[in-house]
Design a protein around this motif. Sequence first.
Motif, PDB file in Angstrom:
ATOM      1  N   HIS A 165      44.784   0.008  11.248  1.00 56.67           N
ATOM      2  CA  HIS A 165      45.817  -0.855  11.814  1.00 56.67           C
ATOM      3  C   HIS A 165      47.154  -0.410  11.212  1.00 56.67           C
ATOM      4  O   HIS A 165      47.181   0.465  10.336  1.00 56.67           O
ATOM      5  CB  HIS A 165      45.566  -2.322  11.454  1.00 56.67           C
ATOM      6  CG  HIS A 165      44.198  -2.826  11.839  1.00 56.67           C
ATOM      7  ND1 HIS A 165      43.930  -3.358  13.077  1.00 56.67           N
ATOM      8  CD2 HIS A 165      43.031  -2.868  11.160  1.00 56.67           C
ATOM      9  CE1 HIS A 165      42.654  -3.705  13.133  1.00 56.67           C
ATOM     10  NE2 HIS A 165      42.078  -3.423  11.981  1.00 56.67           N
ATOM     11  N   CYS A 200      50.811  -5.592  14.792  1.00 57.51           N
ATOM     12  CA  CYS A 200      50.049  -4.396  14.475  1.00 57.51           C
ATOM     13  C   CYS A 200      50.664  -3.253  15.289  1.00 57.51           C
ATOM     14  O   CYS A 200      50.919  -3.397  16.478  1.00 57.51           O
ATOM     15  CB  CYS A 200      48.578  -4.563  14.825  1.00 57.51           C
ATOM     16  SG  CYS A 200      47.603  -3.095  14.466  1.00 57.51           S
ATOM     17  N   GLU A 202      49.495   0.057  15.380  1.00 55.31           N
ATOM     18  CA  GLU A 202      48.615   1.219  15.584  1.00 55.31           C
ATOM     19  C   GLU A 202      47.493   0.741  16.493  1.00 55.31           C
ATOM     20  O   GLU A 202      46.831  -0.253  16.176  1.00 55.31           O
ATOM     21  CB  GLU A 202      48.059   1.663  14.227  1.00 55.31           C
ATOM     22  CG  GLU A 202      47.020   2.762  14.294  1.00 55.31           C
ATOM     23  CD  GLU A 202      47.641   4.140  14.389  1.00 55.31           C
ATOM     24  OE1 GLU A 202      48.665   4.373  13.731  1.00 55.31           O
ATOM     25  OE2 GLU A 202      47.102   4.965  15.158  1.00 55.31           O
ATOM     26  N   TYR A 203      47.281   1.428  17.596  1.00 55.85           N
ATOM     27  CA  TYR A 203      46.283   0.957  18.553  1.00 55.85           C
ATOM     28  C   TYR A 203      44.915   0.836  17.864  1.00 55.85           C
ATOM     29  O   TYR A 203      44.415   1.812  17.294  1.00 55.85           O
ATOM     30  CB  TYR A 203      46.170   1.893  19.762  1.00 55.85           C
ATOM     31  CG  TYR A 203      45.169   1.351  20.749  1.00 55.85           C
ATOM     32  CD1 TYR A 203      45.478   0.261  21.541  1.00 55.85           C
ATOM     33  CD2 TYR A 203      43.893   1.893  20.836  1.00 55.85           C
ATOM     34  CE1 TYR A 203      44.549  -0.282  22.411  1.00 55.85           C
ATOM     35  CE2 TYR A 203      42.959   1.359  21.708  1.00 55.85           C
ATOM     36  CZ  TYR A 203      43.299   0.267  22.494  1.00 55.85           C
ATOM     37  OH  TYR A 203      42.369  -0.270  23.345  1.00 55.85           O
ATOM     38  N   CYS A 204      44.339  -0.376  17.919  1.00 54.72           N
ATOM     39  CA  CYS A 204      43.107  -0.618  17.165  1.00 54.72           C
ATOM     40  C   CYS A 204      42.012  -1.207  18.037  1.00 54.72           C
ATOM     41  O   CYS A 204      40.942  -1.553  17.551  1.00 54.72           O
ATOM     42  CB  CYS A 204      43.394  -1.536  15.987  1.00 54.72           C
ATOM     43  SG  CYS A 204      44.229  -3.057  16.456  1.00 54.72           S
ATOM     44  N   HIS A 208      44.788  -5.167  20.427  1.00 54.70           N
ATOM     45  CA  HIS A 208      45.816  -4.626  19.531  1.00 54.70           C
ATOM     46  C   HIS A 208      47.172  -5.326  19.729  1.00 54.70           C
ATOM     47  O   HIS A 208      47.843  -5.715  18.779  1.00 54.70           O
ATOM     48  CB  HIS A 208      45.936  -3.119  19.771  1.00 54.70           C
ATOM     49  CG  HIS A 208      47.259  -2.544  19.436  1.00 54.70           C
ATOM     50  ND1 HIS A 208      47.690  -2.404  18.144  1.00 54.70           N
ATOM     51  CD2 HIS A 208      48.271  -2.092  20.222  1.00 54.70           C
ATOM     52  CE1 HIS A 208      48.905  -1.877  18.147  1.00 54.70           C
ATOM     53  NE2 HIS A 208      49.275  -1.689  19.391  1.00 54.70           N
ATOM     54  N   MET A 211      47.606  -8.681  18.028  1.00 59.86           N
ATOM     55  CA  MET A 211      47.363  -8.770  16.585  1.00 59.86           C
ATOM     56  C   MET A 211      48.721  -9.017  15.922  1.00 59.86           C
ATOM     57  O   MET A 211      49.382  -8.110  15.432  1.00 59.86           O
ATOM     58  CB  MET A 211      46.705  -7.481  16.093  1.00 59.86           C
ATOM     59  CG  MET A 211      46.267  -7.545  14.647  1.00 59.86           C
ATOM     60  SD  MET A 211      45.202  -6.148  14.254  1.00 59.86           S
ATOM     61  CE  MET A 211      45.261  -6.235  12.453  1.00 59.86           C
TER      62      MET A 211
HETATM   63 CU1  CUA Z   1      45.349  -3.767  14.662  1.00 60.58          CU
HETATM   64 CU2  CUA Z   1      46.457  -2.600  16.402  1.00 60.58          CU
END
Ligand code: CUA
Length: 331
Positions: A165, A200, A202-204, A208, A211
């Motif tokens: 993340h 967040c 960063e693609y998670c 995402h 988040m």
């Molecule tokens: Cu955690 Cu994007």
Amino acid sequence: MSRRVGALLGFAAAAVLLSACGEGSALSPKGPNARDIAGLWWLMFWLGLAVYVFVVALLLVVLRRRGKAEAPVEATPGEGRALIWGAGVGMTTVVIIVLVLVSYSVGGRIYDRRGTGGLQVEVIGYKFWWEVRYVDRPGAITANEIHIPTGRPVDLILTSRDVIHSFWVPELGGKLDLVPGVRHALRIQADRSGEFRGQCAEYCGVQHANMLLLVVAQPPDEFDSWLDRQAQPRQPPTSPLTQRGEEVFVRTPCGACHRVRGTTATADVGPDLTHFATRRTLGAGVRPNTRGHLGGWISDPQAIKPGNLMPPTKLAPDELLALLAYMESLT
Ligand code: CUA
């Protein structure tokens, strides 16, 4: 291109720039790191604008010359060489060197600010929420809301329990990844009290974009009493309804995934809910923390945040009402 189109484009660019400087933006800095980053951004912006204006001006000069001449106009060899070496190579090199030096120095300052002496807060990324642990106050565990005292450096220790993340609160500083098995340090500081939204970065996974997190900066004495409260176990239920609610919580799947300190529910799959009612949002920022939204969330969290790890909980209406009253009592 007519003048009207040009004016319209200029107006649109100014509007975009103005909106980019609003609350919540990296261009509206509220702390030392964020100020350095915003300064670097503005330097890049003004340099980029200067280069653009220069190139367009050259283009206009050439077009005008061509328009006036009856025969095709060729630059004299000397003129062309001066332009290529002076503007093309010379200016580009100077601009790149200046940007590299300044961004290196900004990066260095941000890096040097990490360290000890600040308030230590561990932030752990999960799909798709944030756990927040106050290192010096064992037991003070919360989620999706980081309270910090104003004017004091806060050292975040960032890590993740599942995938990568990235922590980003634009008004307080830059982004830094939360990587499983690794501990990254990032110092933030808020000059004044307020609420600063984070995301967040960063693609998670599928949620995402939902988040979210909130940093709440408070005057130090207000923060201290908040932290004292968070470190306490829950206040035992005081009414038959909340008593029943606690029984429901512990007995149903709630207690199998969540922790409420002071009860037998000690799981750590989902967020710690010991002082749940003090939080502003639920589902990591997707809904305000109100009774109606909470009822909807407990009954069918997948309808609100599809792909999150919480399953629906089927309860009898009286059980749900008791559970809601109990959750609201967790202050
Ligand atoms: Cu955690 Cu994007």
